[in-house]
Design a protein around this motif. Sequence first.
Motif, PDB file in Angstrom:
ATOM      1  N   THR A  82       0.844  -1.187   0.000  1.00  0.00           N
ATOM      2  CA  THR A  82       0.000   0.000   0.000  1.00  0.00           C
ATOM      3  C   THR A  82       0.887   1.247   0.000  1.00  0.00           C
ATOM      4  OG1 THR A  82      -0.039   0.164   2.408  1.00  0.00           O
ATOM      5  CG2 THR A  82      -1.758  -1.198   1.373  1.00  0.00           C
ATOM      6  N   ALA A  83       0.275   2.382  -0.260  1.00  0.00           N
ATOM      7  CA  ALA A  83       1.020   3.637  -0.210  1.00  0.00           C
ATOM      8  C   ALA A  83       1.581   3.866   1.194  1.00  0.00           C
ATOM      9  CB  ALA A  83       0.124   4.805  -0.632  1.00  0.00           C
ATOM     10  N   ALA A  84       0.809   3.507   2.220  1.00  0.00           N
ATOM     11  CA  ALA A  84       1.270   3.686   3.605  1.00  0.00           C
ATOM     12  C   ALA A  84       2.486   2.804   3.889  1.00  0.00           C
ATOM     13  CB  ALA A  84       0.142   3.370   4.582  1.00  0.00           C
ATOM     14  N   GLU A  85       2.469   1.565   3.408  1.00  0.00           N
ATOM     15  CA  GLU A  85       3.617   0.675   3.610  1.00  0.00           C
ATOM     16  C   GLU A  85       4.838   1.195   2.855  1.00  0.00           C
ATOM     17  OE1 GLU A  85       1.649  -3.710   4.326  1.00  0.00           O
ATOM     18  OE2 GLU A  85       1.666  -2.925   2.274  1.00  0.00           O
ATOM     19  N   PHE A  86       4.613   1.699   1.649  1.00  0.00           N
ATOM     20  CA  PHE A  86       5.700   2.248   0.849  1.00  0.00           C
ATOM     21  C   PHE A  86       6.312   3.461   1.552  1.00  0.00           C
ATOM     22  CE2 PHE A  86       7.183   5.033  -2.657  1.00  0.00           C
ATOM     23  CZ  PHE A  86       8.178   4.212  -3.149  1.00  0.00           C
ATOM     24  N   LYS A  87       5.464   4.350   2.043  1.00  0.00           N
ATOM     25  CA  LYS A  87       5.931   5.547   2.750  1.00  0.00           C
ATOM     26  C   LYS A  87       6.726   5.155   3.998  1.00  0.00           C
ATOM     27  CE  LYS A  87       4.288   9.624   5.167  1.00  0.00           C
ATOM     28  NZ  LYS A  87       3.137  10.372   5.659  1.00  0.00           N
ATOM     29  N   LYS A  88       6.236   4.173   4.744  1.00  0.00           N
ATOM     30  CA  LYS A  88       6.917   3.716   5.955  1.00  0.00           C
ATOM     31  C   LYS A  88       8.290   3.135   5.620  1.00  0.00           C
ATOM     32  CE  LYS A  88       6.331   0.677   9.920  1.00  0.00           C
ATOM     33  NZ  LYS A  88       5.457  -0.294  10.592  1.00  0.00           N
ATOM     34  N   ALA A  89       8.370   2.354   4.537  1.00  0.00           N
ATOM     35  CA  ALA A  89       9.651   1.763   4.133  1.00  0.00           C
ATOM     36  C   ALA A  89      10.650   2.853   3.758  1.00  0.00           C
ATOM     37  CB  ALA A  89       9.450   0.804   2.967  1.00  0.00           C
ATOM     38  N   LEU A  90      10.188   3.874   3.059  1.00  0.00           N
ATOM     39  CA  LEU A  90      11.092   4.978   2.707  1.00  0.00           C
ATOM     40  C   LEU A  90      11.554   5.719   3.954  1.00  0.00           C
ATOM     41  CD1 LEU A  90       9.427   6.429  -0.505  1.00  0.00           C
ATOM     42  CD2 LEU A  90      11.507   5.058  -0.345  1.00  0.00           C
ATOM     43  N   ALA A  91      10.650   5.926   4.898  1.00  0.00           N
ATOM     44  CA  ALA A  91      11.013   6.607   6.145  1.00  0.00           C
ATOM     45  C   ALA A  91      12.048   5.794   6.917  1.00  0.00           C
ATOM     46  CB  ALA A  91       9.774   6.857   6.993  1.00  0.00           C
ATOM     47  N   GLN A  92      11.871   4.480   6.952  1.00  0.00           N
ATOM     48  CA  GLN A  92      12.832   3.622   7.639  1.00  0.00           C
ATOM     49  C   GLN A  92      14.198   3.673   6.957  1.00  0.00           C
ATOM     50  OE1 GLN A  92      10.722  -0.117   7.655  1.00  0.00           O
ATOM     51  NE2 GLN A  92       9.794   0.305   9.646  1.00  0.00           N
ATOM     52  N   GLY A  93      14.184   3.942   5.655  1.00  0.00           N
ATOM     53  CA  GLY A  93      15.437   4.079   4.908  1.00  0.00           C
ATOM     54  C   GLY A  93      16.036   5.471   5.016  1.00  0.00           C
ATOM     55  N   GLY A  94      15.369   6.371   5.746  1.00  0.00           N
ATOM     56  CA  GLY A  94      15.908   7.698   5.970  1.00  0.00           C
ATOM     57  C   GLY A  94      15.243   8.804   5.173  1.00  0.00           C
ATOM     58  N   ASP A  95      14.270   8.482   4.326  1.00  0.00           N
ATOM     59  CA  ASP A  95      13.584   9.507   3.533  1.00  0.00           C
ATOM     60  C   ASP A  95      12.278   9.888   4.229  1.00  0.00           C
ATOM     61  OD1 ASP A  95      12.572  11.233   1.669  1.00  0.00           O
ATOM     62  OD2 ASP A  95      12.792   9.864  -0.027  1.00  0.00           O
ATOM     63  N   TRP A  96      12.373  10.836   5.140  1.00  0.00           N
ATOM     64  CA  TRP A  96      11.227  11.265   5.944  1.00  0.00           C
ATOM     65  C   TRP A  96      10.364  12.291   5.239  1.00  0.00           C
ATOM     66  CZ3 TRP A  96      10.144   8.597  10.191  1.00  0.00           C
ATOM     67  CH2 TRP A  96      11.168   7.845  10.761  1.00  0.00           C
ATOM     68  N   ASN A  97      10.769  12.760   4.068  1.00  0.00           N
ATOM     69  CA  ASN A  97      10.077  13.837   3.387  1.00  0.00           C
ATOM     70  C   ASN A  97       8.972  13.382   2.442  1.00  0.00           C
ATOM     71  OD1 ASN A  97      11.712  15.852   4.592  1.00  0.00           O
ATOM     72  ND2 ASN A  97      13.337  15.334   3.160  1.00  0.00           N
ATOM     73  N   LYS A 112      -4.968   0.496  -6.491  1.00  0.00           N
ATOM     74  CA  LYS A 112      -4.322   1.341  -5.476  1.00  0.00           C
ATOM     75  C   LYS A 112      -3.352   0.605  -4.569  1.00  0.00           C
ATOM     76  CE  LYS A 112      -7.899   4.780  -5.652  1.00  0.00           C
ATOM     77  NZ  LYS A 112      -8.752   5.709  -4.969  1.00  0.00           N
ATOM     78  N   VAL A 113      -2.966  -0.613  -4.948  1.00  0.00           N
ATOM     79  CA  VAL A 113      -1.936  -1.375  -4.249  1.00  0.00           C
ATOM     80  C   VAL A 113      -1.059  -2.061  -5.295  1.00  0.00           C
ATOM     81  CG1 VAL A 113      -3.256  -1.770  -2.119  1.00  0.00           C
ATOM     82  CG2 VAL A 113      -3.435  -3.407  -4.001  1.00  0.00           C
ATOM     83  N   LEU A 114       0.146  -2.437  -4.883  1.00  0.00           N
ATOM     84  CA  LEU A 114       1.046  -3.147  -5.791  1.00  0.00           C
ATOM     85  C   LEU A 114       1.106  -4.617  -5.431  1.00  0.00           C
ATOM     86  CD1 LEU A 114       4.278  -1.001  -6.245  1.00  0.00           C
ATOM     87  CD2 LEU A 114       2.328  -1.225  -7.765  1.00  0.00           C
ATOM     88  N   SER A 115       0.852  -5.451  -6.411  1.00  0.00           N
ATOM     89  CA  SER A 115       1.086  -6.881  -6.254  1.00  0.00           C
ATOM     90  C   SER A 115       2.560  -7.129  -6.561  1.00  0.00           C
ATOM     91  CB  SER A 115       0.225  -7.677  -7.239  1.00  0.00           C
ATOM     92  OG  SER A 115       0.646  -7.403  -8.572  1.00  0.00           O
ATOM     93  N   PHE A 116       3.032  -8.331  -6.266  1.00  0.00           N
ATOM     94  CA  PHE A 116       4.419  -8.624  -6.599  1.00  0.00           C
ATOM     95  C   PHE A 116       4.641  -8.552  -8.107  1.00  0.00           C
ATOM     96  CE2 PHE A 116       7.917 -11.363  -7.882  1.00  0.00           C
ATOM     97  CZ  PHE A 116       8.950 -10.699  -7.234  1.00  0.00           C
ATOM     98  N   ASP A 117       3.685  -9.012  -8.893  1.00  0.00           N
ATOM     99  CA  ASP A 117       3.830  -8.972 -10.351  1.00  0.00           C
ATOM    100  C   ASP A 117       4.014  -7.543 -10.852  1.00  0.00           C
ATOM    101  OD1 ASP A 117       3.647 -11.737 -10.528  1.00  0.00           O
ATOM    102  OD2 ASP A 117       1.516 -11.715 -11.014  1.00  0.00           O
ATOM    103  N   GLU A 118       3.252  -6.593 -10.305  1.00  0.00           N
ATOM    104  CA  GLU A 118       3.396  -5.188 -10.694  1.00  0.00           C
ATOM    105  C   GLU A 118       4.746  -4.646 -10.241  1.00  0.00           C
ATOM    106  OE1 GLU A 118      -1.273  -3.813 -10.573  1.00  0.00           O
ATOM    107  OE2 GLU A 118      -0.172  -3.980  -8.691  1.00  0.00           O
TER     108      GLU A 118
END
Length: 71
Positions: free
Chosen positions: A23-38, A57-63
């Motif tokens: 999801t977008a929320a999971e993607f945002k959280k992963a970026l934040a954990q990697g240091g991209d808080w913006n 509105k979500v990414l499957s593994f295939d996508e």
Amino acid sequence: MADIEQARAQFDRIDTDGDGFITAAEFKKALAQGGDWNVTDSVAEAVIGAQDANKDKVLSFDEFWAHLSKA
């Protein structure tokens, strides 16, 4: 071309609830954990939307893999 096993590991790391979709929320959280808080919610949604072939509105593994294997 990306390695599918590494891609699967990265996908699974981002998919924190383990439902098989990013999801977008999971993607945002992963970026934040990697240091991209913006990254805002709308930016995360736009990035997911750009790769979301079926527009659910979500990414499957295939996508996710299709995007990585283009590079």
